[in-house]
Design a protein around this motif. Structure first.
Motif, mmCIF file in Angstrom:
data_model
loop_
_atom_site.group_PDB
_atom_site.id
_atom_site.type_symbol
_atom_site.label_atom_id
_atom_site.label_comp_id
_atom_site.label_asym_id
_atom_site.label_seq_id
_atom_site.Cartn_x
_atom_site.Cartn_y
_atom_site.Cartn_z
ATOM 1 N N VAL A 10 43.858 37.904 37.585
ATOM 2 C CA VAL A 10 45.278 37.945 37.921
ATOM 3 C C VAL A 10 45.844 36.803 38.197
ATOM 4 O O VAL A 10 46.963 36.496 37.679
ATOM 5 C CB VAL A 10 45.631 39.104 38.813
ATOM 6 C CG1 VAL A 10 47.029 39.357 39.304
ATOM 7 C CG2 VAL A 10 44.768 40.468 38.639
ATOM 8 N N ILE A 27 48.929 34.963 36.191
ATOM 9 C CA ILE A 27 50.350 34.390 36.663
ATOM 10 C C ILE A 27 50.755 32.932 36.553
ATOM 11 O O ILE A 27 51.414 32.488 36.063
ATOM 12 C CB ILE A 27 50.385 34.912 37.996
ATOM 13 C CG1 ILE A 27 50.381 36.435 38.369
ATOM 14 C CG2 ILE A 27 51.590 34.444 38.890
ATOM 15 C CD1 ILE A 27 50.231 37.053 39.810
ATOM 16 N N ILE A 45 56.346 36.592 37.393
ATOM 17 C CA ILE A 45 55.456 37.589 37.394
ATOM 18 C C ILE A 45 55.256 38.447 36.083
ATOM 19 O O ILE A 45 56.326 38.495 35.356
ATOM 20 C CB ILE A 45 55.693 39.095 38.346
ATOM 21 C CG1 ILE A 45 55.702 38.459 39.669
ATOM 22 C CG2 ILE A 45 54.532 40.013 38.102
ATOM 23 C CD1 ILE A 45 54.763 38.079 40.202
ATOM 24 N N TYR A 98 52.307 43.023 35.290
ATOM 25 C CA TYR A 98 52.263 43.090 36.703
ATOM 26 C C TYR A 98 53.606 43.419 37.232
ATOM 27 O O TYR A 98 53.773 44.112 38.371
ATOM 28 C CB TYR A 98 51.866 41.858 37.198
ATOM 29 C CG TYR A 98 50.374 41.353 36.763
ATOM 30 C CD1 TYR A 98 49.198 41.939 37.261
ATOM 31 C CD2 TYR A 98 50.218 40.467 35.485
ATOM 32 C CE1 TYR A 98 48.050 41.684 36.614
ATOM 33 C CE2 TYR A 98 48.907 40.223 35.087
ATOM 34 C CZ TYR A 98 47.851 40.803 35.559
ATOM 35 O OH TYR A 98 46.655 40.628 34.991
ATOM 36 N N LYS A 99 54.649 42.928 36.533
ATOM 37 C CA LYS A 99 55.908 43.163 37.066
ATOM 38 C C LYS A 99 56.232 44.624 37.034
ATOM 39 O O LYS A 99 56.703 45.346 37.891
ATOM 40 C CB LYS A 99 56.932 42.566 36.222
ATOM 41 C CG LYS A 99 58.306 42.497 36.939
ATOM 42 C CD LYS A 99 59.485 41.609 35.954
ATOM 43 C CE LYS A 99 60.675 41.575 36.848
ATOM 44 N NZ LYS A 99 61.475 40.347 36.147
ATOM 45 N N ALA A 114 54.226 46.960 37.185
ATOM 46 C CA ALA A 114 53.376 47.722 38.092
ATOM 47 C C ALA A 114 53.910 47.565 39.602
ATOM 48 O O ALA A 114 53.232 48.506 40.485
ATOM 49 C CB ALA A 114 51.847 47.035 38.266
ATOM 50 N N LEU A 115 54.780 46.620 39.911
ATOM 51 C CA LEU A 115 55.115 46.519 41.163
ATOM 52 C C LEU A 115 55.738 47.796 41.761
ATOM 53 O O LEU A 115 56.641 48.320 41.119
ATOM 54 C CB LEU A 115 55.965 45.148 41.192
ATOM 55 C CG LEU A 115 55.098 43.822 41.107
ATOM 56 C CD1 LEU A 115 56.308 42.979 41.271
ATOM 57 C CD2 LEU A 115 54.200 43.362 42.280
ATOM 58 N N GLN A 155 49.712 48.983 41.116
ATOM 59 C CA GLN A 155 49.810 47.888 42.148
ATOM 60 C C GLN A 155 48.760 47.743 42.705
ATOM 61 O O GLN A 155 48.111 46.577 42.786
ATOM 62 C CB GLN A 155 51.207 47.737 42.793
ATOM 63 C CG GLN A 155 51.233 46.687 43.884
ATOM 64 C CD GLN A 155 52.311 46.439 44.712
ATOM 65 O OE1 GLN A 155 53.586 46.817 44.232
ATOM 66 N NE2 GLN A 155 52.006 46.389 46.010
ATOM 67 N N LEU A 176 45.563 46.969 40.727
ATOM 68 C CA LEU A 176 45.806 45.768 39.840
ATOM 69 C C LEU A 176 45.637 44.559 40.662
ATOM 70 O O LEU A 176 45.077 43.507 40.096
ATOM 71 C CB LEU A 176 47.257 45.759 39.160
ATOM 72 C CG LEU A 176 47.648 44.891 38.235
ATOM 73 C CD1 LEU A 176 46.453 45.107 36.790
ATOM 74 C CD2 LEU A 176 49.012 44.969 37.575
ATOM 75 N N PHE A 177 46.097 44.434 41.674
ATOM 76 C CA PHE A 177 46.018 43.496 42.865
ATOM 77 C C PHE A 177 44.977 43.385 43.726
ATOM 78 O O PHE A 177 44.914 42.721 44.817
ATOM 79 C CB PHE A 177 47.424 43.068 43.496
ATOM 80 C CG PHE A 177 48.462 42.739 42.434
ATOM 81 C CD1 PHE A 177 48.627 41.501 42.213
ATOM 82 C CD2 PHE A 177 49.316 43.691 41.928
ATOM 83 C CE1 PHE A 177 49.820 40.993 41.403
ATOM 84 C CE2 PHE A 177 50.441 43.409 41.160
ATOM 85 C CZ PHE A 177 50.477 42.051 40.633
ATOM 86 N N ARG A 220 43.287 48.628 30.891
ATOM 87 C CA ARG A 220 43.705 47.728 30.125
ATOM 88 C C ARG A 220 42.886 47.795 28.466
ATOM 89 O O ARG A 220 43.904 48.068 27.603
ATOM 90 C CB ARG A 220 43.638 46.225 30.522
ATOM 91 C CG ARG A 220 44.592 46.174 31.847
ATOM 92 C CD ARG A 220 44.501 44.715 32.224
ATOM 93 N NE ARG A 220 45.405 43.903 31.484
ATOM 94 C CZ ARG A 220 45.674 42.516 31.734
ATOM 95 N NH1 ARG A 220 45.124 42.109 32.777
ATOM 96 N NH2 ARG A 220 46.274 41.768 30.873
#
Length: 742
Positions: A387, A391, A455, A459-460, A462-463, A468, A471-472, A484
């Protein structure tokens, strides 16, 4: 001599390349010729195939009769390779001018017989009037005019001796210009000329005795420098101190280095104090890896000039690479720590490659700290490296884009398929980040420092959502990769959902150690079997009717509620109520695999395995007289619990079974089946439980060190395997046949 000057003024390359192709001569002092020569010099040369070009030249110049005469002569004879080293067209021009050619050849002849051991360092007169040869003898090697080596000595003839040399000798020219005159006379070197003229000390020195070697950049080379180096908008903007150092870096004082003296790998110290590195490719000379000598060996009265196509910058003046700039900037130390981590070697190499053309939007340390705070993390190591890599790639453009050239549009990044959006106004914004320091120019691109981490779109999006969380997280990389690959991330971003989330260990517990070989179509039903519509918190689980949950896949799973919560009997809920935005996550100990076969199909498949089970049970179920039983437990809407005896259990009652009628066999088979609102899993069993079977009689569950079932006999059958899940029930394997009252 005037004819020679006129001929060689036609081409600078022709004037000064005659001393090229220097090799090291190595010969002893012995007389290698025959004791009694039988051939004159011309005959000897004619008999040597390596001197065929010289023989052609002798005949063209009309010197054959002279060199066949009484002599004595000493001939320094250029071999064919020496003539081949002359610039293209030179030999043809000489052969077309016999008188000029004769003067050059006469300069190779001494009017006396001198064997190698008779040669000594110093000047020796040639047949060309007022033109002497400079002989240098050192360690058994003989060098002429510091340009040609004797490679084969003492080839004796009746009228003298021949020494074969590896370069054509050029008669001395009294009217050679000095270095400054050469530079000023060449319109392509006018920028260099102006630079030299700006420093009287340099100008005076280059008009003096020398010797000097000058690497002379063309006007275009200076233009290319100011175009590529944003420190300078034009040559006149270069500070005097910097320009002086650059000019001195192009000068070698005290040495006249012709191209054949510039060896591959050599490091030449300049007047500026730093060194130039020499490399050779296909006969050409390259300086510092990328400046080509386009015209070599322009001879001057006080040295030699080599014209080059790029301005050489001393190492101390070269712009830093993006990597070097980042390392030198304390506020970018987190970005540096990422690039120097394992797995980022290629990105670090690109940031360090002086030939790369990149734009980097560099987040400050505060920007990274803000991201970590928003994610509830304390260190980047808590985020999967894959990840972090995506980024970082999203912050890099594959082209150089200065702030002044940025347009209000999107720019593709190194992250495949992802682009950043530029907004222009009082400040330049990249997506949601503001450029706080623009145009930090590097040797391989430009850095714009920004106040927030950019981001990528996935990922953006998912925030702030439930996605989230995995993912992180380093614990859910397999789940994220599967989502994915199956293109299911988007389905979890909007509507409220509950995810029973398997971590990496849970996938391994289910035997899924790699996603290789699993397609999106394979993964989709597994993943959606873990997702339930709406937010279902742990406090809501007890209210689910019969513990039956229907996930997005459509295949139901079953909760067993007690001190611990289990799914389908053997998957434990290990963590609950991780809530964010649109959903809730409960973690589980093992990836759920949705059933694809009925309990009957499972039994049939096991009876046909390499090590078969249930052959006796399947044999009874498929008897014509048991069609009703088989049909009943094949109902796809059923919730059956099957206690399935192994083959050895039926063999133990073979004598009794042989006496049973079809009706009695039906009674025995249905005595092993419980039908209800849901299957009974091992986690639903309690000690002393009496369960009514399909044939109407009861069995008793006993829990101790193991689990047993007591029938009407009473017999005690051990449960030896539990929770074999089908799409209409569950199978528990037992080691004895349960017998009802017949």
């Amino acid at each position: 001599m005037t004819k020679i000057s006129r001929l060689f003024s036609l081409s600078v390359a022709l004037m000064f390349a005659l001393s090229a192709f220097v090799l090291t001569g190595c010969n002893d002092d012995d007389d290698n010729g025959p004791m009694t020569p039988t051939q004159n010099i011309v005959q000897l040369a004619t008999a040597n195939p390596n001197l065929s070009t010289l023989v052609t030249a002798i005949n063209a110049a009309g010197l054959g009769s002279t060199l066949s005469g009484q002599g004595p002569f000493t001939v320094f004879a250029p071999n064919n390779a020496a003539f081949n080293a002359l610039p293209s067209g030179t030999l043809d021009a000489l052969l077309a001018n016999p008188s000029d050619l004769a003067e050059i050849l006469q300069y190779h002849v001494v009017g006396q017989r001198l064997l190698q051991n008779q040669l000594s360092s110093g000047m020796v007169a040639s047949l060309l009037p007022d033109a002497a040869l400079n002989v240098n003898v050192s360690g058994g090697n003989v060098r002429i005019n510091d340009a040609a080596n004797v490679v084969t000595a003492n080839q004796e003839a009746t009228n003298g001796v021949v020494h074969v040399i590896d370069a054509v000798l050029l008669p001395p020219q009294e009217d050679l210009p000095n270095i400054v005159e050469i530079v000023l006379a060449n319109e392509n070197l006018s920028t260099l000329g102006l630079g030299v003229a700006a420093f009287p000390a340099v100008l005076t020195a280059l008009q003096g005795d020398g010797p000097f070697t000058v690497f002379a950049p063309t006007n275009q080379a200076f233009n290319d420098l100011v175009d590529a180096d944003d420190r300078f908008s034009n040559v006149s903007d270069i500070p005097e101190e910097t320009l002086l150092a650059i000019l001195q870096y192009h000068l070698i004082a005290g040495s006249e280095l012709f191209s054949n003296n510039l060896a591959d790998g050599a490091e030449v110290e300049t007047l500026q104090g730093e060194k130039i590195t020499v490399s050779r490719t296909n006969g050409g000379v390259i300086l510092n890896g990328d400046a080509n000598v386009t015209t070599a060996d322009v001879d001057a009265s006080n040295g030699v000039v080599h014209i080059i196509n790029k301005v050489l910058l001393p190492p101390s003046m070269r712009p830093q690479t993006i990597a070097q700039l980042a390392v030198a900037t304390p506020e970018l130390s987190i970005l540096v720590s990422i690039l120097t981590s394992p797995g980022f070697e290629d990105l670090l190499a690109a940031a360090s490659d002086a030939s790369a053309g990149l734009t980097v939007f560099a987040p400050t340390n505060a920007a990274f700290e803000g991201l970590l705070e928003a994610l509830g993390k304390t260190a980047l190591s808590e985020i999967p490296a894959s990840v972090v890599r995506e980024i970082v790639e999203y912050h890099i453009l594959g082209t150089v884009a200065l702030a002044s050239s940025l347009e209000a549009t999107t720019y593709p990044t190194l992250l495949d398929g992802e682009s950043v959006t530029v907004t222009l106004g009082d400040n330049v914004k990249i997506d949601d980040a503001t450029v706080v320091i623009p145009d930090v120019v590097a040797a391989n691109g430009v850095v714009h420092v920004i106040d927030a981490v950019l981001i990528p779109s996935l990922y953006k999006a998912a925030l702030g959502t439930i996605v989230q969380v995995p993912l992180f997280s380093n614990d859910f990389t397999t789940l994220v990769a599967a989502l994915r690959k199956a293109n299911l991330v988007g389905a979890l971003l909007s509507d409220d959902v509950t995810i029973f989330a398997p971590n990496n260990a849970a996938f391994e517990a289910a035997g899924i150690t790699s996603l290789d070989g699993l397609s999106a179509e394979d993964l989709a039903p597994i993943l959606t079997y873990h997702v339930v519509g709406g937010k279902v918190r742990s406090g809501d689980l007890a209210g689910i009717a019969n513990g039956i949950v229907t996930p997005l896949s459509g295949s139901k799973f079953f909760l067993s509620l007690g001190d611990e919560v289990f799914i389908n009997g053997d998957v434990q809920v290990t963590g609950v109520d991780i809530e964010l935005g649109n959903g809730v996550i409960h973690t589980i100990s093992k990836t759920l695999i949705p059933p694809t076969q009925s309990v009957v199909e499972i039994a049939v498949a096991l009876s046909q395995a390499d090590e078969p089970q249930f052959t006796q049970l399947v044999g009874l179920l498929t008897r014509p007289g048991q069609a009703d039983v088989l049909s009943a437990i094949s109902d796809e809407d059923g919730n059956f619990t099957i206690f399935a005896p192994v083959d050895a259990a039926f063999e133990a009652i073979a004598e009794t079974a042989a006496t049973l009628t079809e009706a009695q066999i039906s009674g025995v088979l249905t005595y092993h089946v419980i039908a209800g609102d849901r299957p009974v899993f091992s986690t639903d069993l309690v000690d002393g439980l009496e369960a009514t079977t399909v044939n109407g009689q009861s069995i008793t569950i006993n829990l101790g060190e193991g689990a047993t079932i007591t029938d009407t006999t009473p017999n005690a059958a051990n449960i030896i395997q539990v929770n074999v899940l089908g799409n209409n029930g569950v199978i528990h394997v037992i080691d004895k046949v349960l017998l009802p009252t017949l």
